[in-house]
Write an enzyme that holds these catalytic residues in place. Structure first.
Site, PDB file in Angstrom:
ATOM      1  N   ASP A 176       0.915  -1.149   0.000  1.00  0.00           N
ATOM      2  CA  ASP A 176       0.000   0.000   0.000  1.00  0.00           C
ATOM      3  C   ASP A 176       0.947   1.190   0.000  1.00  0.00           C
ATOM      4  O   ASP A 176       1.543   1.511   1.039  1.00  0.00           O
ATOM      5  CB  ASP A 176      -0.890   0.013   1.251  1.00  0.00           C
ATOM      6  N   HIS A 177       1.121   1.806  -1.154  1.00  0.00           N
ATOM      7  CA  HIS A 177       2.223   2.772  -1.261  1.00  0.00           C
ATOM      8  C   HIS A 177       2.032   3.984  -0.343  1.00  0.00           C
ATOM      9  O   HIS A 177       2.992   4.698  -0.074  1.00  0.00           O
ATOM     10  CB  HIS A 177       2.484   3.169  -2.713  1.00  0.00           C
ATOM     11  N   HIS A 239      -5.938   2.598   1.255  1.00  0.00           N
ATOM     12  CA  HIS A 239      -5.197   3.773   1.728  1.00  0.00           C
ATOM     13  C   HIS A 239      -5.877   4.460   2.921  1.00  0.00           C
ATOM     14  O   HIS A 239      -5.235   4.750   3.930  1.00  0.00           O
ATOM     15  CB  HIS A 239      -5.025   4.799   0.605  1.00  0.00           C
TER      16      HIS A 239
END
Ligand code: NAD
Length: 480
Positions: A176-177, A239
């Site tokens: 999950d950047h 996110h």
């Protein structure tokens, strides 16, 4: 400081957009910083019949650097194999190539398999890596997978089982950047490194929390995927709920992967899962319509002119743990909004008993601007300079990075973490599972209700219903 690492990366989807825009530049930065040096190699695989030379040119073109010789040296570590992930024969060739590169660059058997392609292939790739013995016995074998991890709990669970047959949880790194972003990582330092925040971080002092992830772009090239996902699946499940978990988790026993993940899982487990009627009261969904010279969602290429997919979602959610059970957390995300920004506002409760009887006190608000700026600010009341006693609002502004400091990209930091086996900033399966269970309840209610979607003009901050969600509680969005 990270030390030199030895690893062979095998990137499935090596010709794709993500590989070119994010992975190759991130790998180059690790090379430039010496974390990757002589003992690393990359095999890019995808269906296209590219040569190594062509692949290396693509890699060189995707990184920007002044030192062209360094870029050339870097690209010599890259090889390409045309590969259909469903074809067992291709894995035999891949194994030989992996062994050859392992010897050539003296890598010692460490392998990172990066799955930068559709999740429907994850199971078959994981199975083939095992059955064709591409996983090694003498080094580590880690699998990095991209979002989306399923489209609901059921499909995510199936996907997890398909991978889990071959790779242990400790070796699966779910990206999950947002967890690689500096200011998201800063939540931890703020919360647990400062007594002023640590002691106030609960429902006694916090009135509400607001999280906004707004995008100014429309669906662009991802229309096909987006039409089947929508804002809730695309942004909230991963996110936004990850940010919620970092904001509401209890303090971990130590700054370590095991302790942090344990507390994040508990926070997500404590999400209040809504009944359909509660979804109606607490969630808003909407679609963008043409305005300011921009097309509406239903007029975009590859989008159904009758589409019911939401491009905006807002909600009021609760984490029912000891510290937060009564604190509303307002979230919103959408495409074609006024601006691109990721921002968290923590609004503290009013001072009990205002002694400045004729003057209103402004709320104390702690704001974490994740992007574009990377800024932390705190709103306080101070005295206006001069005669008499007037109050004014002022901000403490903090820029953790100065303007000239290069902030590492999220992918660079996450790849560096994966190289040393640190999964702190990756999502554990149980986090994914609880997030889907929460999101599924919202989705289920929306599917049942079949109520018309709200709309908002391109370039606005969303539909009026999202403002009404807060107005009904006597509040408003701080970021507008
Ligand atoms: P893309 O369509 O640009 O690339 C897909 C890659 O998979 C290509 O290299 C293609 O050749 C390869 N491929 C497809 N079918 C194959 C097969 N049968 N055998 C071998 N190779 C095959 O997609 P992308 O944008 O690079 O995204 C890759 C993954 O990352 C997706 O799961 C996406 O959801 C996720 N992701 C992408 C982004 C982004 O910014 N692009 C952001 C977040 C997540």
């Amino acid at each position: 400081m990270r030390t030199k690492q030895q690893a062979l990366f095998i990137i499935f989807g090596g010709t794709g957009d993500l590989a070119k825009r994010k992975l190759y530049p991130a790998l180059f930065e690790l090379y430039r910083k010496g974390i990757l040096s002589e003992h690393f190699a990359v095999i890019g695989t995808a269906r296209r019949p590219w040569s190594d030379e062509h692949y290396q040119t693509v890699v060189r073109n995707s990184v920007s650097a002044d030192d062209q010789q360094q870029v050339n040296e870097f690209s010599k570590h890259f090889c390409y194999q045309s590969h259909n992930v469903n074809d067992t024969k291709h894995y035999v060739t891949l194994k030989k190539l992996a062994e050859r590169l392992d010897q050539k660059f003296k890598i010692g058997g460490n392998r990172l398999f990066y799955l930068a392609m559709s999740p429907r292939f994850f199971g078959t790739i994981a199975g083939h890596l095992k059955s064709q013995k591409i996983v090694t016995a003498d080094g580590y074998n880690r699998m990095i997978v991209e979002k989306p991890f399923g489209r609901d709990f059921k499909s995510a669970n199936e996907l997890n089982q398909a991978i889990g047959q071959y790779f242990a949880e400790k070796d699966v790194f779910r990206i999950d950047h947002y967890l690689g972003k500096e200011m998201v990582q800063n939540i931890f330092a703020l919360r647990f490194g400062n007594n002023i925040f640590r002691s106030l971080w609960n429902s006694r002092y916090i009135d509400n929390i607001q999280i906004t992830l707004s995008e100014s772009l429309g669906v662009e090239e991802r229309a096909g995927y987006y039409e089947t996902a929508g804002a809730l699946r695309d942004m909230v499940q991963n996110h936004i709920l990850q940010i919620v978990s970092l904001l509401t988790m209890n303090m971990p026993a130590s700054y370590s992967e095991t302790d942090i993940r344990r507390e994040k899982i508990c926070a997500l487990k404590a999400l209040k899962v809504y009944q359909p009627q509660e979804v109606k009261q607490n969630f808003v969904r909407a679609q963008y319509v043409a305005a300011n010279g921009l097309k509406g969602y239903r007029q975009e290429d590859q989008i159904d002119p009758q589409s019911q997919t939401e491009t905006f979602a807002a909600g009021k959610i609760f984490v029912e743990n000891e510290n937060f059970s009564n604190v509303p957390i307002y979230i919103r995300t959408g495409k074609r909004l006024q601006t691109k920004a990721t921002r968290i506002d923590i609004i503290f409760k009013a001072v009990p008993g205002n002694i400045f009887t004729t003057q209103q006190l402004a709320d104390n608000i702690l704001t974490i601007k994740v992007e574009p700026e990377g800024e932390i600010s705190l709103q306080v009341n101070t005295k206006k300079v001069g005669q008499g006693y007037q109050l004014q609002q002022q901000q403490f502004n903090l820029f953790p990075a100065d303007k000239h400091q290069l902030i590492p990209e999220a992918y660079e930091k996450l790849l560096a973490d994966a190289l040393v086996g640190d999964a702190t900033n990756f999502t554990h399966w149980e986090e994914v599972a609880y997030s889907w269970k929460f999101v599924d309840a919202v989705r289920h209610a929306w599917d049942q209700q079949k109520a018309a979607l709200a709309t908002y003009p391109c370039g606005s901050m969303g539909p009026k219903q999202a403002d009404q969600l807060l107005a009904a509680d006597g509040r408003h969005w701080i970021f507008n």
